[in-house]
Design an enzyme around this catalytic site. Sequence first.
Site, PDB file in Angstrom:
ATOM      1  N   CYS A  31      41.689  39.643  36.447  1.00 49.48           N
ATOM      2  CA  CYS A  31      41.520  40.488  35.272  1.00 49.48           C
ATOM      3  C   CYS A  31      40.904  39.662  34.125  1.00 49.48           C
ATOM      4  CB  CYS A  31      42.846  41.146  34.878  1.00 49.48           C
ATOM      5  SG  CYS A  31      42.638  42.567  33.781  1.00 49.48           S
ATOM      6  N   GLU A  69      47.400  42.156  42.858  1.00 51.52           N
ATOM      7  CA  GLU A  69      48.835  42.307  43.115  1.00 51.52           C
ATOM      8  C   GLU A  69      49.302  43.754  42.972  1.00 51.52           C
ATOM      9  OE1 GLU A  69      48.625  41.599  38.657  1.00 51.52           O
ATOM     10  OE2 GLU A  69      47.478  41.066  40.437  1.00 51.52           O
ATOM     11  N   HIS A 117      43.520  44.183  39.478  1.00 55.33           N
ATOM     12  CA  HIS A 117      44.763  43.454  39.743  1.00 55.33           C
ATOM     13  C   HIS A 117      45.055  43.472  41.245  1.00 55.33           C
ATOM     14  CE1 HIS A 117      46.217  42.879  35.577  1.00 55.33           C
ATOM     15  NE2 HIS A 117      45.490  43.962  35.340  1.00 55.33           N
TER      16      HIS A 117
END
Length: 212
Positions: free
Chosen positions: A79, A188, A186
Amino acid sequence: MIGVIDYGMGNLYSVSKALERIDAPYFVSEHPDELKRADSYILPGVGAFRDAMEILTENGLKTFIQAAANEGKPLLGICLGMQLLFEESEEHGASEGLGLLKGKVVKLKDCDQAGNRLKVPHMGWNLLKVHRDSPLLPKAKEGFAYFVHSYYVSGIEEEALLASAEYGVCVPAVVGLGNVYGAQFHPEKSSTVGMLILERFKQFTQEQKVKK
C-alpha cells in the site's frame, strides 16, 4: 527470516497474522541494527507519503532500506509502502521517496475518460490484470484484490509493471524489478491472490538466501 519494518504507520497486526498463516518466520522492528539480521523485508504503510518519509529519514530507516535493497535483499512494499519505493510524490506537496523504482505518486482522478464520476479513495475489490510472470505472481493467476488508496503511481517503467487494475486510469497494482517489489492493495486482506503473493515472497526470500 522476514523483517517487518515498523515506523508507526503500518498495519502490523494484519501483516503479522497473514505471515503466521503461511508459517513464514518473521519479526517486527523499528531499529536498523536489529533489522540487519533479516533475509528480506516487508515495508507496510497506511497514511501520508510525506509523513512516512520524514519518519523513515529521522529513524535512519531510509538509508537502511536503500542500502539493503542495493545489497540485493528482497523487499516488499505494501500500500503506502509500495508508493514509498518510488522517486517522488505530490501528496501534500512534492516530497522525495526511496527512489528504488522510477515513477511519481499522483492523486487518482474523480472521473474516468467518459466523464463518469469515481469515488476517491478507491476502496474495495478490483480485478487484477497480470502483465508478466514474476517471483510474486504467475502471469496466469488473475483474481480480485482489496484496495484502499487515493494516490497511484504514474510514469512507471513498463518492465516494472507486473499487474494493474482499472479505476479511471491504469493503476499499477503489483510492481517490481530485481529484488524490489510492491503491492498497491493489501495482500493480507486479499484472499487467494493476496496470500499467494505473500507465500511466493516467502519462497523468494528462501531462494535468495540459498544463492548467497
